[in-house]
Design an enzyme around this catalytic site. Structure first.
Site, PDB file in Angstrom:
ATOM      1  N   TYR A 111       0.818  -1.202   0.000  1.00 26.47           N
ATOM      2  CA  TYR A 111       0.000   0.000   0.000  1.00 26.47           C
ATOM      3  C   TYR A 111       0.859   1.261   0.000  1.00 26.47           C
ATOM      4  O   TYR A 111       2.078   1.196   0.167  1.00 26.47           O
ATOM      5  CB  TYR A 111      -0.963  -0.010   1.190  1.00 26.47           C
ATOM      6  CG  TYR A 111      -0.334   0.317   2.542  1.00 26.47           C
ATOM      7  CD1 TYR A 111       0.494  -0.587   3.181  1.00 26.47           C
ATOM      8  CD2 TYR A 111      -0.583   1.530   3.166  1.00 26.47           C
ATOM      9  CE1 TYR A 111       1.059  -0.286   4.419  1.00 26.47           C
ATOM     10  CE2 TYR A 111      -0.028   1.845   4.410  1.00 26.47           C
ATOM     11  CZ  TYR A 111       0.799   0.931   5.023  1.00 26.47           C
ATOM     12  OH  TYR A 111       1.356   1.232   6.231  1.00 26.47           O
ATOM     13  N   HIS A 159      -0.686 -21.072  -0.343  1.00 27.70           N
ATOM     14  CA  HIS A 159       0.382 -20.140   0.042  1.00 27.70           C
ATOM     15  C   HIS A 159       1.222 -19.699  -1.155  1.00 27.70           C
ATOM     16  O   HIS A 159       1.545 -18.533  -1.286  1.00 27.70           O
ATOM     17  CB  HIS A 159       1.292 -20.769   1.101  1.00 27.70           C
ATOM     18  CG  HIS A 159       0.697 -20.742   2.471  1.00 27.70           C
ATOM     19  ND1 HIS A 159      -0.363 -21.547   2.832  1.00 27.70           N
ATOM     20  CD2 HIS A 159       0.998 -20.005   3.564  1.00 27.70           C
ATOM     21  CE1 HIS A 159      -0.683 -21.290   4.087  1.00 27.70           C
ATOM     22  NE2 HIS A 159       0.127 -20.361   4.560  1.00 27.70           N
ATOM     23  N   LYS A 179       6.430  -1.828   1.916  1.00 28.90           N
ATOM     24  CA  LYS A 179       5.239  -1.231   2.549  1.00 28.90           C
ATOM     25  C   LYS A 179       4.094  -2.236   2.402  1.00 28.90           C
ATOM     26  O   LYS A 179       3.174  -2.075   1.573  1.00 28.90           O
ATOM     27  CB  LYS A 179       4.922   0.136   1.926  1.00 28.90           C
ATOM     28  CG  LYS A 179       4.031   0.977   2.839  1.00 28.90           C
ATOM     29  CD  LYS A 179       4.142   2.448   2.528  1.00 28.90           C
ATOM     30  CE  LYS A 179       3.130   3.297   3.285  1.00 28.90           C
ATOM     31  NZ  LYS A 179       3.238   3.279   4.738  1.00 28.90           N
TER      32      LYS A 179
HETATM   33  N1  PDD Z   1       2.840   4.945   7.499  1.00 33.80           N
HETATM   34  N2  PDD Z   1       7.571   3.688   8.943  1.00 33.80           N
HETATM   35  C1  PDD Z   1       6.414   2.994   8.973  1.00 33.80           C
HETATM   36  C2  PDD Z   1       6.411   1.639   9.590  1.00 33.80           C
HETATM   37  C3  PDD Z   1       5.230   3.557   8.444  1.00 33.80           C
HETATM   38  O1  PDD Z   1       4.079   2.851   8.470  1.00 33.80           O
HETATM   39  C4  PDD Z   1       5.278   4.874   7.903  1.00 33.80           C
HETATM   40  C5  PDD Z   1       4.056   5.558   7.344  1.00 33.80           C
HETATM   41  C6  PDD Z   1       6.501   5.558   7.902  1.00 33.80           C
HETATM   42  C7  PDD Z   1       6.646   6.940   7.310  1.00 33.80           C
HETATM   43  O2  PDD Z   1       6.635   6.891   5.912  1.00 33.80           O
HETATM   44  P1  PDD Z   1       6.136   8.121   5.016  1.00 33.80           P
HETATM   45  O3  PDD Z   1       6.938   9.286   5.421  1.00 33.80           O
HETATM   46  O4  PDD Z   1       6.421   7.677   3.635  1.00 33.80           O
HETATM   47  O5  PDD Z   1       4.659   8.322   5.293  1.00 33.80           O
HETATM   48  C8  PDD Z   1       7.638   4.930   8.420  1.00 33.80           C
HETATM   49  C9  PDD Z   1       1.639   5.435   6.862  1.00 33.80           C
HETATM   50  C10 PDD Z   1       1.432   6.906   6.975  1.00 33.80           C
HETATM   51  C11 PDD Z   1       0.464   4.600   7.348  1.00 33.80           C
HETATM   52  O6  PDD Z   1       0.659   3.398   7.488  1.00 33.80           O
HETATM   53  O7  PDD Z   1      -0.633   5.150   7.516  1.00 33.80           O
END
Ligand code: PDD
Length: 294
Positions: free
Chosen positions: A33, A103, A148
Protein backbone atom coordinates in the site's frame (compact mmCIF):
# COMPACT_ATOMS: atom_id res chain seq x y z
CA UNK A 1 -24.32 11.29 -3.28
CA UNK A 2 -21.44 9.78 -1.32
CA UNK A 3 -17.84 10.11 -2.47
CA UNK A 4 -16.50 7.66 -5.01
CA UNK A 5 -13.58 5.33 -4.56
CA UNK A 6 -11.62 3.49 -7.26
CA UNK A 7 -11.74 -0.31 -7.33
CA UNK A 8 -10.50 -2.41 -10.26
CA UNK A 9 -11.24 -0.07 -13.16
CA UNK A 10 -14.45 1.26 -11.60
CA UNK A 11 -15.43 4.38 -9.67
CA UNK A 12 -18.02 3.43 -7.04
CA UNK A 13 -19.60 4.75 -3.85
CA UNK A 14 -17.82 3.11 -0.89
CA UNK A 15 -20.93 1.09 0.08
CA UNK A 16 -21.01 -0.55 -3.33
CA UNK A 17 -17.34 -1.48 -3.45
CA UNK A 18 -16.76 -5.18 -2.67
CA UNK A 19 -13.80 -7.53 -2.76
CA UNK A 20 -13.91 -11.34 -2.86
CA UNK A 21 -13.37 -13.25 0.39
CA UNK A 22 -10.80 -15.22 -1.62
CA UNK A 23 -8.73 -12.10 -2.15
CA UNK A 24 -5.18 -12.86 -1.05
CA UNK A 25 -5.03 -9.51 0.69
CA UNK A 26 -7.87 -10.68 2.92
CA UNK A 27 -6.63 -14.26 3.38
CA UNK A 28 -2.87 -13.71 3.64
CA UNK A 29 -2.17 -9.97 3.84
CA UNK A 30 -0.57 -10.54 0.42
CA UNK A 31 -0.35 -6.97 -0.84
CA UNK A 32 1.24 -3.54 -0.53
CA UNK A 33 0.00 0.00 0.00
CA UNK A 34 0.82 3.70 -0.06
CA UNK A 35 -0.49 6.72 1.81
CA UNK A 36 -0.02 9.92 -0.21
CA UNK A 37 -0.95 13.32 1.21
CA UNK A 38 -2.43 15.92 -1.13
CA UNK A 39 -2.37 19.66 -0.50
CA UNK A 40 -4.58 22.03 -2.46
CA UNK A 41 -5.66 19.11 -4.64
CA UNK A 42 -2.06 18.14 -5.52
CA UNK A 43 -0.46 14.85 -4.48
CA UNK A 44 2.69 15.59 -2.48
CA UNK A 45 5.94 13.85 -3.51
CA UNK A 46 4.03 11.78 -6.03
CA UNK A 47 7.05 10.55 -7.98
CA UNK A 48 8.67 9.27 -4.78
CA UNK A 49 5.51 7.51 -3.56
CA UNK A 50 5.01 5.80 -6.92
CA UNK A 51 8.65 4.75 -7.00
CA UNK A 52 8.32 3.19 -3.54
CA UNK A 53 5.12 1.46 -4.66
CA UNK A 54 6.99 -0.02 -7.63
CA UNK A 55 9.79 -1.14 -5.28
CA UNK A 56 7.29 -2.77 -2.90
CA UNK A 57 5.52 -4.53 -5.80
CA UNK A 58 8.77 -5.77 -7.24
CA UNK A 59 9.83 -7.08 -3.79
CA UNK A 60 6.66 -9.20 -3.64
CA UNK A 61 7.12 -10.23 -7.29
CA UNK A 62 4.27 -8.28 -8.79
CA UNK A 63 4.19 -6.09 -11.88
CA UNK A 64 2.77 -2.57 -11.48
CA UNK A 65 -0.92 -2.96 -12.43
CA UNK A 66 -1.08 0.64 -13.76
CA UNK A 67 1.43 3.10 -15.17
CA UNK A 68 2.21 6.48 -13.62
CA UNK A 69 -0.17 8.39 -15.86
CA UNK A 70 -3.00 6.04 -15.04
CA UNK A 71 -2.34 6.45 -11.31
CA UNK A 72 -2.32 10.22 -11.68
CA UNK A 73 -5.61 10.18 -13.61
CA UNK A 74 -7.25 8.18 -10.79
CA UNK A 75 -5.82 10.44 -8.07
CA UNK A 76 -6.96 13.57 -9.88
CA UNK A 77 -10.49 12.29 -10.29
CA UNK A 78 -10.76 11.23 -6.63
CA UNK A 79 -9.15 14.41 -5.28
CA UNK A 80 -11.42 16.62 -7.38
CA UNK A 81 -14.36 15.47 -5.27
CA UNK A 82 -13.06 17.44 -2.28
CA UNK A 83 -11.49 20.24 -4.30
CA UNK A 84 -8.65 22.06 -2.60
CA UNK A 85 -9.10 20.44 0.83
CA UNK A 86 -6.05 18.64 2.24
CA UNK A 87 -6.53 14.94 1.64
CA UNK A 88 -4.82 11.59 1.99
CA UNK A 89 -4.89 9.10 -0.83
CA UNK A 90 -4.86 5.46 0.27
CA UNK A 91 -3.76 3.05 -2.41
CA UNK A 92 -3.64 -0.72 -2.04
CA UNK A 93 -2.64 -3.46 -4.47
CA UNK A 94 -3.14 -7.10 -3.53
CA UNK A 95 -2.23 -10.18 -5.54
CA UNK A 96 -5.96 -10.67 -6.14
CA UNK A 97 -8.51 -13.45 -5.69
CA UNK A 98 -7.64 -17.02 -6.60
CA UNK A 99 -10.06 -19.93 -6.42
CA UNK A 100 -8.06 -21.85 -3.78
CA UNK A 101 -6.33 -20.82 -0.58
CA UNK A 102 -2.77 -21.55 -1.55
CA UNK A 103 0.38 -20.14 0.04
CA UNK A 104 2.42 -20.31 -3.17
CA UNK A 105 1.81 -17.50 -5.64
CA UNK A 106 -0.72 -18.53 -8.27
CA UNK A 107 0.42 -17.89 -11.84
CA UNK A 108 -2.82 -16.58 -13.28
CA UNK A 109 -4.37 -14.03 -10.96
CA UNK A 110 -5.61 -10.49 -11.49
CA UNK A 111 -4.47 -7.95 -8.87
CA UNK A 112 -7.01 -6.05 -6.81
CA UNK A 113 -6.43 -2.31 -6.98
CA UNK A 114 -8.09 0.06 -4.53
CA UNK A 115 -7.66 3.84 -4.24
CA UNK A 116 -9.62 6.12 -1.97
CA UNK A 117 -9.23 9.68 -0.81
CA UNK A 118 -10.22 11.04 2.58
CA UNK A 119 -9.83 14.38 4.30
CA UNK A 120 -6.40 14.64 5.89
CA UNK A 121 -6.91 15.22 9.59
CA UNK A 122 -5.03 18.29 10.72
CA UNK A 123 -2.40 17.76 13.39
CA UNK A 124 -3.78 18.55 16.83
CA UNK A 125 -2.16 21.96 17.60
CA UNK A 126 -2.13 21.20 21.31
CA UNK A 127 -0.26 17.97 20.70
CA UNK A 128 2.20 19.71 18.40
CA UNK A 129 2.87 22.27 21.10
CA UNK A 130 3.20 19.72 23.89
CA UNK A 131 5.08 17.13 21.82
CA UNK A 132 4.49 13.40 21.70
CA UNK A 133 5.11 10.81 24.32
CA UNK A 134 6.73 7.61 23.04
CA UNK A 135 7.89 4.32 24.51
CA UNK A 136 10.61 2.02 23.24
CA UNK A 137 9.68 -1.55 22.41
CA UNK A 138 11.53 -4.55 21.03
CA UNK A 139 10.83 -4.75 17.28
CA UNK A 140 8.78 -7.92 16.78
CA UNK A 141 8.37 -7.41 13.02
CA UNK A 142 9.92 -9.39 10.16
CA UNK A 143 13.15 -8.82 8.20
CA UNK A 144 11.56 -6.93 5.26
CA UNK A 145 10.29 -3.76 6.91
CA UNK A 146 11.45 -1.89 3.77
CA UNK A 147 8.40 -3.28 1.93
CA UNK A 148 5.24 -1.23 2.55
CA UNK A 149 3.22 -4.41 3.11
CA UNK A 150 -0.40 -4.40 4.23
CA UNK A 151 0.51 -7.10 6.77
CA UNK A 152 0.70 -4.83 9.82
CA UNK A 153 -0.18 -6.98 12.81
CA UNK A 154 3.13 -6.45 14.60
CA UNK A 155 2.83 -2.67 14.06
CA UNK A 156 -0.73 -2.75 15.40
CA UNK A 157 0.23 -4.72 18.53
CA UNK A 158 3.12 -2.34 19.27
CA UNK A 159 1.05 0.80 18.62
CA UNK A 160 -1.67 -0.56 20.90
CA UNK A 161 0.86 -1.25 23.66
CA UNK A 162 2.05 2.35 23.37
CA UNK A 163 -1.55 3.63 23.65
CA UNK A 164 -2.22 1.44 26.67
CA UNK A 165 0.88 2.90 28.34
CA UNK A 166 -0.36 6.43 27.70
CA UNK A 167 2.00 7.12 24.78
CA UNK A 168 1.25 8.10 21.20
CA UNK A 169 3.86 6.00 19.42
CA UNK A 170 6.34 3.18 20.04
CA UNK A 171 9.93 3.44 18.84
CA UNK A 172 11.03 -0.01 17.76
CA UNK A 173 14.39 -1.41 18.83
CA UNK A 174 16.32 -4.21 17.16
CA UNK A 175 19.69 -5.41 18.49
CA UNK A 176 19.94 -2.31 20.67
CA UNK A 177 19.31 0.05 17.73
CA UNK A 178 16.27 2.31 17.51
CA UNK A 179 15.03 2.00 13.92
CA UNK A 180 11.63 3.68 13.45
CA UNK A 181 8.14 3.99 14.89
CA UNK A 182 5.18 1.68 14.26
CA UNK A 183 3.97 4.13 11.58
CA UNK A 184 6.72 6.73 11.39
CA UNK A 185 10.45 7.27 10.91
CA UNK A 186 12.80 8.43 13.64
CA UNK A 187 15.11 11.45 13.92
CA UNK A 188 17.20 12.74 16.78
CA UNK A 189 19.23 15.91 17.25
CA UNK A 190 22.48 15.87 19.20
CA UNK A 191 24.74 18.90 19.55
CA UNK A 192 23.22 20.54 16.47
CA UNK A 193 23.44 17.44 14.26
CA UNK A 194 20.22 15.93 12.85
CA UNK A 195 20.52 12.13 12.75
CA UNK A 196 18.26 9.45 11.28
CA UNK A 197 19.01 5.73 10.91
CA UNK A 198 20.27 4.66 7.47
CA UNK A 199 17.88 2.82 5.15
CA UNK A 200 17.92 -0.94 5.58
CA UNK A 201 15.56 -3.92 5.60
CA UNK A 202 14.70 -2.95 9.20
CA UNK A 203 12.80 0.22 8.36
CA UNK A 204 10.49 1.74 5.80
CA UNK A 205 12.22 4.22 3.48
CA UNK A 206 9.88 7.05 4.45
CA UNK A 207 9.07 9.72 1.90
CA UNK A 208 8.85 12.32 4.68
CA UNK A 209 12.20 11.12 6.07
CA UNK A 210 13.88 11.76 2.72
CA UNK A 211 12.21 15.14 2.40
CA UNK A 212 13.37 16.18 5.88
CA UNK A 213 16.97 15.26 4.97
CA UNK A 214 16.61 17.17 1.70
CA UNK A 215 15.22 20.25 3.44
CA UNK A 216 17.95 20.11 6.09
CA UNK A 217 20.64 19.98 3.42
CA UNK A 218 19.08 22.84 1.41
CA UNK A 219 18.91 24.97 4.55
CA UNK A 220 22.48 24.11 5.53
CA UNK A 221 21.43 22.29 8.72
CA UNK A 222 23.99 19.58 9.57
CA UNK A 223 22.48 16.10 9.13
CA UNK A 224 23.68 12.52 8.95
CA UNK A 225 22.36 8.99 8.41
CA UNK A 226 23.72 6.94 11.30
CA UNK A 227 22.52 4.18 13.59
CA UNK A 228 20.98 5.32 16.88
CA UNK A 229 21.55 3.23 19.99
CA UNK A 230 18.78 3.38 22.59
CA UNK A 231 21.23 4.90 25.09
CA UNK A 232 22.00 7.66 22.56
CA UNK A 233 18.30 8.31 22.09
CA UNK A 234 17.99 8.73 25.85
CA UNK A 235 20.66 11.45 25.71
CA UNK A 236 19.17 13.24 22.67
CA UNK A 237 18.65 17.02 22.64
CA UNK A 238 15.58 16.50 20.44
CA UNK A 239 13.64 13.57 19.04
CA UNK A 240 11.22 13.78 16.09
CA UNK A 241 9.07 11.30 14.26
CA UNK A 242 7.96 11.78 10.65
CA UNK A 243 5.26 10.46 8.36
CA UNK A 244 3.12 11.63 5.46
CA UNK A 245 0.18 12.24 7.78
CA UNK A 246 2.02 13.45 10.92
CA UNK A 247 4.64 15.49 9.02
CA UNK A 248 7.45 16.26 11.51
CA UNK A 249 6.30 15.81 15.10
CA UNK A 250 8.40 16.62 18.15
CA UNK A 251 8.76 13.92 20.81
CA UNK A 252 9.07 15.34 24.31
CA UNK A 253 8.78 12.21 26.45
CA UNK A 254 10.67 8.97 26.00
CA UNK A 255 9.77 6.02 28.25
CA UNK A 256 8.10 8.41 30.69
CA UNK A 257 11.11 10.69 31.02
CA UNK A 258 11.40 14.15 29.44
CA UNK A 259 13.52 14.51 26.31
CA UNK A 260 16.08 17.22 27.27
CA UNK A 261 13.97 20.06 28.78
CA UNK A 262 10.71 18.31 27.85
CA UNK A 263 9.69 20.88 25.23
CA UNK A 264 9.80 20.83 21.40
CA UNK A 265 13.27 22.01 20.43
CA UNK A 266 14.56 24.86 18.24
CA UNK A 267 15.75 22.54 15.44
CA UNK A 268 12.28 21.01 15.23
CA UNK A 269 10.80 24.51 14.97
CA UNK A 270 13.11 25.25 12.03
CA UNK A 271 12.29 21.98 10.31
CA UNK A 272 8.56 22.35 10.86
CA UNK A 273 8.71 25.79 9.22
CA UNK A 274 10.72 24.43 6.27
CA UNK A 275 8.17 21.65 5.84
CA UNK A 276 5.25 24.09 5.96
CA UNK A 277 6.95 26.27 3.33
CA UNK A 278 7.37 23.24 1.10
CA UNK A 279 3.63 22.43 1.34
CA UNK A 280 2.81 26.06 0.61
CA UNK A 281 4.92 26.01 -2.56
CA UNK A 282 2.94 23.00 -3.79
CA UNK A 283 -0.38 24.78 -3.18
CA UNK A 284 0.85 27.89 -4.97
CA UNK A 285 2.04 25.83 -7.91
CA UNK A 286 -1.42 24.31 -8.14
CA UNK A 287 -2.97 27.74 -8.22
CA UNK A 288 -0.67 28.51 -11.14
CA UNK A 289 -2.19 25.23 -12.46
CA UNK A 290 1.05 23.60 -13.40
CA UNK A 291 1.28 19.81 -13.33
CA UNK A 292 3.46 18.93 -10.41
CA UNK A 293 5.19 15.83 -9.16
CA UNK A 294 6.82 17.35 -6.11
N1 PDD B 1 2.84 4.95 7.50
N2 PDD B 1 7.57 3.69 8.94
C1 PDD B 1 6.41 2.99 8.97
C2 PDD B 1 6.41 1.64 9.59
C3 PDD B 1 5.23 3.56 8.44
O1 PDD B 1 4.08 2.85 8.47
C4 PDD B 1 5.28 4.87 7.90
C5 PDD B 1 4.06 5.56 7.34
C6 PDD B 1 6.50 5.56 7.90
C7 PDD B 1 6.65 6.94 7.31
O2 PDD B 1 6.64 6.89 5.91
P1 PDD B 1 6.14 8.12 5.02
O3 PDD B 1 6.94 9.29 5.42
O4 PDD B 1 6.42 7.68 3.63
O5 PDD B 1 4.66 8.32 5.29
C8 PDD B 1 7.64 4.93 8.42
C9 PDD B 1 1.64 5.43 6.86
C10 PDD B 1 1.43 6.91 6.98
C11 PDD B 1 0.46 4.60 7.35
O6 PDD B 1 0.66 3.40 7.49
O7 PDD B 1 -0.63 5.15 7.52
Amino acid sequence: MSRLIYLNDDYLPLEQAHVSVLDRGFLFGDGVYEVIPAYGGMPFRLKEHLQRLENSLSAIRMEPPLDRHQWLAIFTRLLDQLGDADQQLYLQVTRGAYDKRLHAMPEQVTPTVLVMSNPLSQRDPELVQRGLSVITLEDIRWQRCDIKAITLLANILSQQQAREQGAEEAILVRDGLATEGTASNLFMVKEGLIITPPKSNHLLPGITRDLVLELAMEAGLPCAEATIRVEELEQADEIWITSSTKEVMPVTRLDDRPVANGRPGPMWEKMDALYAACKKRLRQRNQASEQCYE
